[in-house]
Design an enzyme around this catalytic site. Structure first.
Site, mmCIF file in Angstrom:
data_model
loop_
_atom_site.group_PDB
_atom_site.id
_atom_site.type_symbol
_atom_site.label_atom_id
_atom_site.label_comp_id
_atom_site.label_asym_id
_atom_site.label_seq_id
_atom_site.Cartn_x
_atom_site.Cartn_y
_atom_site.Cartn_z
ATOM 1 N N ARG A 34 0.687 -0.974 -0.115
ATOM 2 C CA ARG A 34 -0.096 0.024 -0.077
ATOM 3 C C ARG A 34 1.091 1.133 -0.002
ATOM 4 N NH1 ARG A 34 -3.991 -0.481 4.898
ATOM 5 N NH2 ARG A 34 -4.746 1.598 3.990
ATOM 6 N N HIS B 225 -6.843 7.997 11.754
ATOM 7 C CA HIS B 225 -6.358 6.422 11.992
ATOM 8 C C HIS B 225 -5.039 6.526 11.564
ATOM 9 C CE1 HIS B 225 -10.727 5.899 10.746
ATOM 10 N NE2 HIS B 225 -10.752 5.922 11.967
ATOM 11 N N SER C 79 -18.021 6.006 3.996
ATOM 12 C CA SER C 79 -19.205 5.173 4.087
ATOM 13 C C SER C 79 -20.056 5.365 5.577
ATOM 14 C CB SER C 79 -18.771 3.805 3.750
ATOM 15 O OG SER C 79 -17.759 3.127 4.928
ATOM 16 N N ALA D 5 -16.073 13.237 -5.201
ATOM 17 C CA ALA D 5 -15.532 14.355 -4.595
ATOM 18 C C ALA D 5 -14.642 15.220 -5.433
ATOM 19 C CB ALA D 5 -14.690 13.984 -3.166
HETATM 20 C C1 BV8 Z 1 -12.267 1.883 18.657
HETATM 21 C C2 BV8 Z 1 -6.631 2.102 9.586
HETATM 22 C C3 BV8 Z 1 -12.568 1.558 21.033
HETATM 23 C C4 BV8 Z 1 -6.318 0.673 8.836
HETATM 24 C C5 BV8 Z 1 -8.815 1.830 10.036
HETATM 25 C C6 BV8 Z 1 -20.219 -1.734 16.297
HETATM 26 C C7 BV8 Z 1 -20.868 -0.367 15.979
HETATM 27 C C8 BV8 Z 1 -20.066 0.696 16.107
HETATM 28 C C9 BV8 Z 1 -18.543 0.550 16.296
HETATM 29 C C10 BV8 Z 1 -17.820 -0.708 16.178
HETATM 30 C C11 BV8 Z 1 -18.907 -1.860 16.344
HETATM 31 N N1 BV8 Z 1 -17.971 -2.923 16.293
HETATM 32 C C12 BV8 Z 1 -16.854 -2.632 16.524
HETATM 33 C C13 BV8 Z 1 -16.845 -1.283 16.373
HETATM 34 C C14 BV8 Z 1 -15.814 -0.327 16.543
HETATM 35 C C15 BV8 Z 1 -14.747 -0.343 15.218
HETATM 36 C C16 BV8 Z 1 -15.778 -0.129 14.008
HETATM 37 O O1 BV8 Z 1 -16.166 0.987 13.785
HETATM 38 N N2 BV8 Z 1 -16.018 -1.000 13.106
HETATM 39 C C17 BV8 Z 1 -16.896 -0.905 12.242
HETATM 40 C C18 BV8 Z 1 -16.527 -1.750 10.908
HETATM 41 C C19 BV8 Z 1 -18.421 -1.431 12.590
HETATM 42 N N3 BV8 Z 1 -13.871 0.941 15.428
HETATM 43 C C20 BV8 Z 1 -12.829 0.735 15.870
HETATM 44 O O2 BV8 Z 1 -12.177 -0.407 16.337
HETATM 45 C C21 BV8 Z 1 -11.920 2.012 16.164
HETATM 46 N N4 BV8 Z 1 -11.519 1.834 17.461
HETATM 47 O O3 BV8 Z 1 -13.527 1.719 18.501
HETATM 48 O O4 BV8 Z 1 -11.421 1.634 19.632
HETATM 49 C C22 BV8 Z 1 -11.441 1.322 21.986
HETATM 50 C C23 BV8 Z 1 -11.382 2.433 22.905
HETATM 51 C C24 BV8 Z 1 -10.610 2.222 23.944
HETATM 52 C C25 BV8 Z 1 -9.502 1.393 24.038
HETATM 53 C C26 BV8 Z 1 -9.509 0.446 23.070
HETATM 54 C C27 BV8 Z 1 -10.446 0.332 21.902
HETATM 55 C C28 BV8 Z 1 -10.670 2.172 15.393
HETATM 56 C C29 BV8 Z 1 -11.481 2.295 13.852
HETATM 57 C C30 BV8 Z 1 -10.091 2.679 12.970
HETATM 58 C C31 BV8 Z 1 -9.714 1.381 12.153
HETATM 59 N N5 BV8 Z 1 -8.703 1.711 11.010
HETATM 60 N N6 BV8 Z 1 -7.923 2.305 9.226
HETATM 61 C C32 BV8 Z 1 -5.708 1.041 7.717
HETATM 62 O O5 BV8 Z 1 -6.232 2.030 7.060
HETATM 63 O O6 BV8 Z 1 -4.686 0.455 7.228
HETATM 64 S S1 BV8 Z 1 -10.511 2.220 9.394
HETATM 65 C C33 BV8 Z 1 -10.441 1.936 7.709
HETATM 66 O O7 BV8 Z 1 -11.760 2.278 7.297
HETATM 67 C C34 BV8 Z 1 -9.798 3.275 6.920
HETATM 68 O O8 BV8 Z 1 -9.187 4.030 7.759
HETATM 69 C C35 BV8 Z 1 -10.964 3.572 6.006
HETATM 70 O O9 BV8 Z 1 -10.996 5.106 6.023
HETATM 71 C C36 BV8 Z 1 -12.060 3.314 6.883
HETATM 72 C C37 BV8 Z 1 -13.165 2.806 5.571
HETATM 73 O O10 BV8 Z 1 -13.885 3.849 5.820
HETATM 74 P P1 BV8 Z 1 -13.929 4.803 4.452
HETATM 75 O O11 BV8 Z 1 -12.936 5.722 4.640
HETATM 76 O O12 BV8 Z 1 -15.385 5.584 4.835
HETATM 77 O O13 BV8 Z 1 -13.930 4.078 3.389
HETATM 78 P P2 BV8 Z 1 -15.003 2.980 2.665
HETATM 79 O O14 BV8 Z 1 -14.202 2.327 1.743
HETATM 80 O O15 BV8 Z 1 -15.706 2.243 3.616
HETATM 81 O O16 BV8 Z 1 -16.165 3.895 1.913
HETATM 82 C C38 BV8 Z 1 -15.291 4.767 0.647
HETATM 83 C C39 BV8 Z 1 -16.681 5.581 0.273
HETATM 84 O O17 BV8 Z 1 -16.370 6.654 -0.792
HETATM 85 C C40 BV8 Z 1 -18.083 4.886 -0.036
HETATM 86 O O18 BV8 Z 1 -19.062 5.370 0.524
HETATM 87 C C41 BV8 Z 1 -18.161 5.262 -1.645
HETATM 88 O O19 BV8 Z 1 -19.315 5.379 -2.023
HETATM 89 C C42 BV8 Z 1 -17.446 6.695 -1.565
HETATM 90 N N7 BV8 Z 1 -16.747 7.044 -2.953
HETATM 91 C C43 BV8 Z 1 -16.119 6.188 -3.876
HETATM 92 N N8 BV8 Z 1 -15.493 7.135 -4.531
HETATM 93 C C44 BV8 Z 1 -15.736 8.241 -4.316
HETATM 94 C C45 BV8 Z 1 -16.414 8.236 -3.113
HETATM 95 N N9 BV8 Z 1 -17.097 9.245 -2.459
HETATM 96 C C46 BV8 Z 1 -16.489 10.396 -3.095
HETATM 97 N N10 BV8 Z 1 -15.792 10.531 -4.088
HETATM 98 C C47 BV8 Z 1 -15.627 9.315 -5.034
HETATM 99 N N11 BV8 Z 1 -15.036 9.427 -6.135
#
Ligand code: BV8
Ligand code: ZN
Length: 245
Positions: free
Chosen positions: A70, A119, A188, A230
Protein backbone atom coordinates in the site's frame (compact mmCIF):
# COMPACT_ATOMS: atom_id res chain seq x y z
CA UNK A 1 -27.51 17.62 -8.53
CA UNK A 2 -27.37 21.18 -9.95
CA UNK A 3 -29.87 22.42 -7.41
CA UNK A 4 -28.00 20.78 -4.52
CA UNK A 5 -24.73 22.35 -5.71
CA UNK A 6 -26.35 25.82 -5.71
CA UNK A 7 -27.70 25.24 -2.19
CA UNK A 8 -24.25 24.07 -1.03
CA UNK A 9 -22.60 27.20 -2.53
CA UNK A 10 -25.07 29.45 -0.69
CA UNK A 11 -24.42 27.63 2.57
CA UNK A 12 -20.64 27.85 2.15
CA UNK A 13 -20.88 31.59 1.54
CA UNK A 14 -22.71 32.14 4.82
CA UNK A 15 -20.57 30.10 7.21
CA UNK A 16 -17.33 31.03 8.95
CA UNK A 17 -16.42 27.86 10.84
CA UNK A 18 -16.06 24.67 8.86
CA UNK A 19 -15.13 21.08 9.68
CA UNK A 20 -14.63 18.40 7.05
CA UNK A 21 -14.41 14.60 7.47
CA UNK A 22 -12.91 12.66 4.58
CA UNK A 23 -12.77 8.93 3.90
CA UNK A 24 -11.24 6.60 1.36
CA UNK A 25 -13.60 7.85 -1.38
CA UNK A 26 -11.75 11.18 -1.53
CA UNK A 27 -8.61 9.30 -2.62
CA UNK A 28 -10.43 6.98 -5.06
CA UNK A 29 -9.85 9.42 -7.98
CA UNK A 30 -6.13 9.39 -7.12
CA UNK A 31 -6.12 5.67 -7.84
CA UNK A 32 -6.13 4.43 -4.24
CA UNK A 33 -8.79 1.69 -3.98
CA UNK A 34 -11.35 2.21 -1.21
CA UNK A 35 -11.67 -0.46 1.43
CA UNK A 36 -14.36 -2.36 -0.38
CA UNK A 37 -12.70 -2.55 -3.79
CA UNK A 38 -10.88 -5.54 -5.16
CA UNK A 39 -7.15 -5.01 -4.60
CA UNK A 40 -5.89 -7.70 -7.01
CA UNK A 41 -3.06 -9.40 -5.09
CA UNK A 42 -4.85 -8.90 -1.77
CA UNK A 43 -8.36 -9.66 -2.99
CA UNK A 44 -8.53 -12.87 -0.95
CA UNK A 45 -7.83 -10.96 2.27
CA UNK A 46 -10.43 -8.56 3.64
CA UNK A 47 -8.88 -5.33 4.96
CA UNK A 48 -10.68 -5.95 8.27
CA UNK A 49 -8.66 -9.16 8.70
CA UNK A 50 -5.32 -7.45 8.22
CA UNK A 51 -5.93 -4.21 10.10
CA UNK A 52 -6.00 -5.68 13.62
CA UNK A 53 -3.36 -6.03 16.36
CA UNK A 54 -4.05 -9.78 16.35
CA UNK A 55 -3.11 -10.08 12.67
CA UNK A 56 0.13 -8.22 13.38
CA UNK A 57 0.94 -10.36 16.44
CA UNK A 58 0.27 -13.53 14.44
CA UNK A 59 2.35 -12.62 11.38
CA UNK A 60 4.06 -9.21 11.52
CA UNK A 61 6.02 -9.84 8.31
CA UNK A 62 2.81 -10.53 6.36
CA UNK A 63 1.09 -7.38 7.69
CA UNK A 64 4.22 -5.33 6.94
CA UNK A 65 4.23 -6.79 3.42
CA UNK A 66 0.63 -5.58 2.93
CA UNK A 67 1.49 -2.13 4.24
CA UNK A 68 4.57 -2.08 1.99
CA UNK A 69 2.33 -2.86 -1.00
CA UNK A 70 0.00 0.00 0.00
CA UNK A 71 2.90 2.40 0.72
CA UNK A 72 4.23 1.90 -2.83
CA UNK A 73 0.77 2.66 -4.18
CA UNK A 74 0.45 5.75 -1.99
CA UNK A 75 3.87 7.05 -3.01
CA UNK A 76 3.00 6.65 -6.72
CA UNK A 77 -0.39 8.37 -6.38
CA UNK A 78 -0.98 12.11 -6.56
CA UNK A 79 -3.57 14.23 -4.80
CA UNK A 80 -6.68 14.87 -6.93
CA UNK A 81 -8.81 18.07 -7.25
CA UNK A 82 -10.72 17.11 -4.08
CA UNK A 83 -7.53 17.23 -1.99
CA UNK A 84 -6.38 20.48 -3.61
CA UNK A 85 -9.76 22.16 -3.13
CA UNK A 86 -9.80 21.28 0.57
CA UNK A 87 -6.28 22.74 0.92
CA UNK A 88 -7.52 26.00 -0.69
CA UNK A 89 -10.60 26.09 1.56
CA UNK A 90 -8.36 25.79 4.62
CA UNK A 91 -6.72 29.11 3.65
CA UNK A 92 -10.01 30.81 2.86
CA UNK A 93 -12.07 30.14 5.99
CA UNK A 94 -11.27 31.71 9.37
CA UNK A 95 -11.78 28.44 11.17
CA UNK A 96 -11.31 25.30 9.07
CA UNK A 97 -10.51 21.81 10.35
CA UNK A 98 -9.81 18.85 8.10
CA UNK A 99 -10.39 15.50 9.81
CA UNK A 100 -9.45 12.43 7.81
CA UNK A 101 -9.82 8.68 8.22
CA UNK A 102 -7.33 8.23 5.39
CA UNK A 103 -3.77 7.15 6.09
CA UNK A 104 -2.48 7.90 2.57
CA UNK A 105 -0.80 11.27 3.22
CA UNK A 106 -2.48 12.83 0.14
CA UNK A 107 -4.06 15.73 2.06
CA UNK A 108 -0.60 16.73 3.30
CA UNK A 109 0.83 16.35 -0.20
CA UNK A 110 -1.94 18.67 -1.48
CA UNK A 111 -0.97 21.35 1.06
CA UNK A 112 -3.44 20.84 3.92
CA UNK A 113 -1.59 21.73 7.12
CA UNK A 114 -4.02 21.66 10.04
CA UNK A 115 -5.00 18.04 9.60
CA UNK A 116 -6.35 15.53 12.12
CA UNK A 117 -5.34 12.04 10.95
CA UNK A 118 -7.74 9.93 13.02
CA UNK A 119 -6.35 6.57 11.86
CA UNK A 120 -2.67 7.46 11.57
CA UNK A 121 -0.41 7.68 8.54
CA UNK A 122 0.84 4.78 6.42
CA UNK A 123 4.33 6.30 5.97
CA UNK A 124 4.91 6.53 9.74
CA UNK A 125 5.92 3.72 12.09
CA UNK A 126 6.25 3.39 15.85
CA UNK A 127 8.12 1.10 18.19
CA UNK A 128 6.25 -1.80 19.78
CA UNK A 129 8.26 -1.26 22.99
CA UNK A 130 9.53 2.30 23.50
CA UNK A 131 7.89 5.63 22.62
CA UNK A 132 9.80 6.07 19.35
CA UNK A 133 7.65 7.34 16.41
CA UNK A 134 9.31 7.64 13.00
CA UNK A 135 7.94 9.90 10.26
CA UNK A 136 8.98 7.79 7.31
CA UNK A 137 9.62 4.06 7.39
CA UNK A 138 9.36 2.08 4.14
CA UNK A 139 8.43 -1.56 4.68
CA UNK A 140 11.05 -2.92 2.32
CA UNK A 141 12.61 -4.71 5.27
CA UNK A 142 9.74 -7.03 6.31
CA UNK A 143 10.59 -6.63 9.99
CA UNK A 144 11.89 -3.06 10.54
CA UNK A 145 13.57 -2.44 13.90
CA UNK A 146 13.50 0.53 16.25
CA UNK A 147 16.73 2.58 15.91
CA UNK A 148 16.57 3.29 19.65
CA UNK A 149 15.85 -0.10 21.26
CA UNK A 150 16.01 -2.54 18.33
CA UNK A 151 12.46 -3.84 19.03
CA UNK A 152 10.05 -4.49 16.17
CA UNK A 153 8.44 -1.42 14.60
CA UNK A 154 4.72 -1.41 13.65
CA UNK A 155 2.79 0.81 11.24
CA UNK A 156 1.68 4.03 13.00
CA UNK A 157 -1.90 3.19 12.16
CA UNK A 158 -5.00 2.72 14.34
CA UNK A 159 -6.24 -0.83 13.79
CA UNK A 160 -9.73 -2.11 14.49
CA UNK A 161 -10.21 -2.62 18.21
CA UNK A 162 -7.50 -0.07 19.04
CA UNK A 163 -8.21 3.29 20.60
CA UNK A 164 -7.59 6.39 18.52
CA UNK A 165 -5.10 8.95 19.83
CA UNK A 166 -7.16 10.64 22.57
CA UNK A 167 -5.96 14.20 21.88
CA UNK A 168 -6.73 13.81 18.17
CA UNK A 169 -10.24 12.44 18.62
CA UNK A 170 -11.01 14.94 21.40
CA UNK A 171 -10.01 17.83 19.13
CA UNK A 172 -12.07 16.36 16.28
CA UNK A 173 -15.19 16.23 18.47
CA UNK A 174 -14.56 19.77 19.76
CA UNK A 175 -14.21 21.10 16.18
CA UNK A 176 -17.34 19.23 15.12
CA UNK A 177 -19.27 20.75 18.03
CA UNK A 178 -18.03 24.25 17.26
CA UNK A 179 -18.58 24.40 13.49
CA UNK A 180 -21.45 26.03 11.56
CA UNK A 181 -21.10 23.53 8.69
CA UNK A 182 -19.81 19.94 8.74
CA UNK A 183 -18.93 18.38 5.38
CA UNK A 184 -18.43 14.62 4.95
CA UNK A 185 -16.82 13.53 1.70
CA UNK A 186 -15.97 10.02 0.50
CA UNK A 187 -16.88 8.05 3.57
CA UNK A 188 -19.26 5.13 4.00
CA UNK A 189 -19.83 6.37 7.58
CA UNK A 190 -19.47 2.81 8.91
CA UNK A 191 -16.34 3.20 11.02
CA UNK A 192 -16.60 4.61 14.52
CA UNK A 193 -15.87 6.89 16.29
CA UNK A 194 -15.26 8.90 13.06
CA UNK A 195 -18.82 8.27 11.83
CA UNK A 196 -20.25 9.95 14.95
CA UNK A 197 -18.59 13.29 14.16
CA UNK A 198 -21.26 14.60 11.73
CA UNK A 199 -24.00 13.81 14.26
CA UNK A 200 -21.99 15.57 16.97
CA UNK A 201 -21.91 18.64 14.72
CA UNK A 202 -25.64 18.45 13.99
CA UNK A 203 -26.33 18.06 17.72
CA UNK A 204 -24.70 21.47 18.20
CA UNK A 205 -26.72 23.14 15.45
CA UNK A 206 -24.39 22.72 12.46
CA UNK A 207 -25.66 22.19 8.93
CA UNK A 208 -24.47 18.94 7.29
CA UNK A 209 -23.30 18.48 3.70
CA UNK A 210 -22.43 15.02 2.28
CA UNK A 211 -20.60 14.31 -1.00
CA UNK A 212 -20.70 10.68 -2.10
CA UNK A 213 -21.82 8.87 -5.27
CA UNK A 214 -23.85 6.57 -2.98
CA UNK A 215 -26.10 7.13 0.01
CA UNK A 216 -24.78 6.20 3.46
CA UNK A 217 -26.31 5.60 6.92
CA UNK A 218 -25.95 9.33 7.67
CA UNK A 219 -27.55 10.57 4.43
CA UNK A 220 -30.97 10.96 6.15
CA UNK A 221 -29.41 13.44 8.62
CA UNK A 222 -27.94 15.67 5.93
CA UNK A 223 -29.03 19.26 5.24
CA UNK A 224 -27.74 18.66 1.69
CA UNK A 225 -26.51 15.35 0.23
CA UNK A 226 -24.90 15.44 -3.21
CA UNK A 227 -24.65 12.21 -5.24
CA UNK A 228 -21.32 12.85 -6.92
CA UNK A 229 -17.57 12.34 -6.91
CA UNK A 230 -15.56 14.46 -4.50
CA UNK A 231 -12.94 15.21 -7.18
CA UNK A 232 -15.66 16.77 -9.35
CA UNK A 233 -18.14 18.24 -6.86
CA UNK A 234 -15.71 20.00 -4.51
CA UNK A 235 -13.85 21.97 -7.25
CA UNK A 236 -17.22 22.82 -8.89
CA UNK A 237 -18.57 24.27 -5.63
CA UNK A 238 -15.30 26.07 -4.95
CA UNK A 239 -15.23 27.63 -8.45
CA UNK A 240 -18.72 29.09 -7.86
CA UNK A 241 -17.75 30.42 -4.43
CA UNK A 242 -14.65 32.28 -5.54
CA UNK A 243 -16.27 33.58 -8.75
CA UNK A 244 -19.37 34.80 -6.90
CA UNK A 245 -17.37 36.88 -4.38
C1 BV8 B 1 -12.30 1.78 18.55
C2 BV8 B 1 -6.59 2.09 9.53
C3 BV8 B 1 -12.40 1.42 20.89
C4 BV8 B 1 -6.27 0.82 8.89
C5 BV8 B 1 -8.93 2.09 9.96
C6 BV8 B 1 -20.20 -1.73 16.13
C7 BV8 B 1 -20.73 -0.46 16.08
C8 BV8 B 1 -19.91 0.66 16.15
C9 BV8 B 1 -18.53 0.51 16.28
C10 BV8 B 1 -18.02 -0.75 16.31
C11 BV8 B 1 -18.83 -1.87 16.24
N1 BV8 B 1 -18.04 -2.97 16.29
C12 BV8 B 1 -16.75 -2.58 16.39
C13 BV8 B 1 -16.74 -1.24 16.43
C14 BV8 B 1 -15.58 -0.39 16.55
C15 BV8 B 1 -14.82 -0.30 15.22
C16 BV8 B 1 -15.74 -0.02 14.06
O1 BV8 B 1 -16.16 1.09 13.85
N2 BV8 B 1 -16.06 -1.07 13.30
C17 BV8 B 1 -16.97 -0.89 12.18
C18 BV8 B 1 -16.42 -1.61 10.96
C19 BV8 B 1 -18.32 -1.42 12.59
N3 BV8 B 1 -13.94 0.83 15.40
C20 BV8 B 1 -12.74 0.64 15.92
O2 BV8 B 1 -12.28 -0.45 16.21
C21 BV8 B 1 -11.96 1.91 16.20
N4 BV8 B 1 -11.47 1.84 17.53
O3 BV8 B 1 -13.49 1.83 18.47
O4 BV8 B 1 -11.62 1.63 19.71
C22 BV8 B 1 -11.43 1.39 22.00
C23 BV8 B 1 -11.46 2.41 22.94
C24 BV8 B 1 -10.57 2.36 24.00
C25 BV8 B 1 -9.62 1.33 24.09
C26 BV8 B 1 -9.58 0.33 23.11
C27 BV8 B 1 -10.49 0.35 22.05
C28 BV8 B 1 -10.78 2.01 15.27
C29 BV8 B 1 -11.27 2.28 13.87
C30 BV8 B 1 -10.05 2.56 12.97
C31 BV8 B 1 -9.80 1.35 12.11
N5 BV8 B 1 -8.72 1.68 11.17
N6 BV8 B 1 -7.94 2.40 9.17
C32 BV8 B 1 -5.70 1.10 7.56
O5 BV8 B 1 -6.19 2.00 6.86
O6 BV8 B 1 -4.75 0.37 7.22
S1 BV8 B 1 -10.48 2.30 9.37
C33 BV8 B 1 -10.47 2.11 7.71
O7 BV8 B 1 -11.81 2.09 7.35
C34 BV8 B 1 -9.83 3.25 6.92
O8 BV8 B 1 -9.39 4.29 7.76
C35 BV8 B 1 -10.94 3.78 6.06
O9 BV8 B 1 -10.94 5.15 6.00
C36 BV8 B 1 -12.12 3.29 6.80
C37 BV8 B 1 -13.23 2.91 5.85
O10 BV8 B 1 -14.05 3.89 5.83
P1 BV8 B 1 -14.13 4.88 4.58
O11 BV8 B 1 -12.96 5.80 4.64
O12 BV8 B 1 -15.48 5.44 4.66
O13 BV8 B 1 -13.93 4.00 3.30
P2 BV8 B 1 -14.96 2.98 2.60
O14 BV8 B 1 -14.19 2.20 1.59
O15 BV8 B 1 -15.73 2.26 3.67
O16 BV8 B 1 -16.02 3.93 1.85
C38 BV8 B 1 -15.62 4.74 0.76
C39 BV8 B 1 -16.79 5.64 0.45
O17 BV8 B 1 -16.39 6.52 -0.59
C40 BV8 B 1 -18.01 4.90 -0.06
O18 BV8 B 1 -19.17 5.40 0.60
C41 BV8 B 1 -18.06 5.26 -1.56
O19 BV8 B 1 -19.40 5.38 -2.02
C42 BV8 B 1 -17.40 6.59 -1.55
N7 BV8 B 1 -16.73 6.96 -2.79
C43 BV8 B 1 -16.16 6.17 -3.72
N8 BV8 B 1 -15.62 6.95 -4.70
C44 BV8 B 1 -15.85 8.24 -4.35
C45 BV8 B 1 -16.55 8.26 -3.14
N9 BV8 B 1 -16.92 9.40 -2.53
C46 BV8 B 1 -16.61 10.56 -3.13
N10 BV8 B 1 -15.93 10.63 -4.29
C47 BV8 B 1 -15.54 9.49 -4.93
N11 BV8 B 1 -14.88 9.57 -6.10
ZN1 ZN C 1 12.06 1.30 20.52
Amino acid sequence: MKNEIEKAVKLLQQVETLAVLTGAGVSAESGIPTFREDEGLWKNFRAEELTTPEAFRKDPAFVWEWYGFRQKKVLECKPNPAHYTLAKMEKHYKKFTLITQNVDNLHRKAGSSHLLELHGNILKARCTSCSMVLDFVLADDPLPQCPQCVSLLRPHIVWFGESLDLNTIDEAFQRAAACDLFITAGTSALVHPAASLPLEAAGHGAALLEINPETTPITPFMTISIRGKAGEVLPLIWEKIINKK
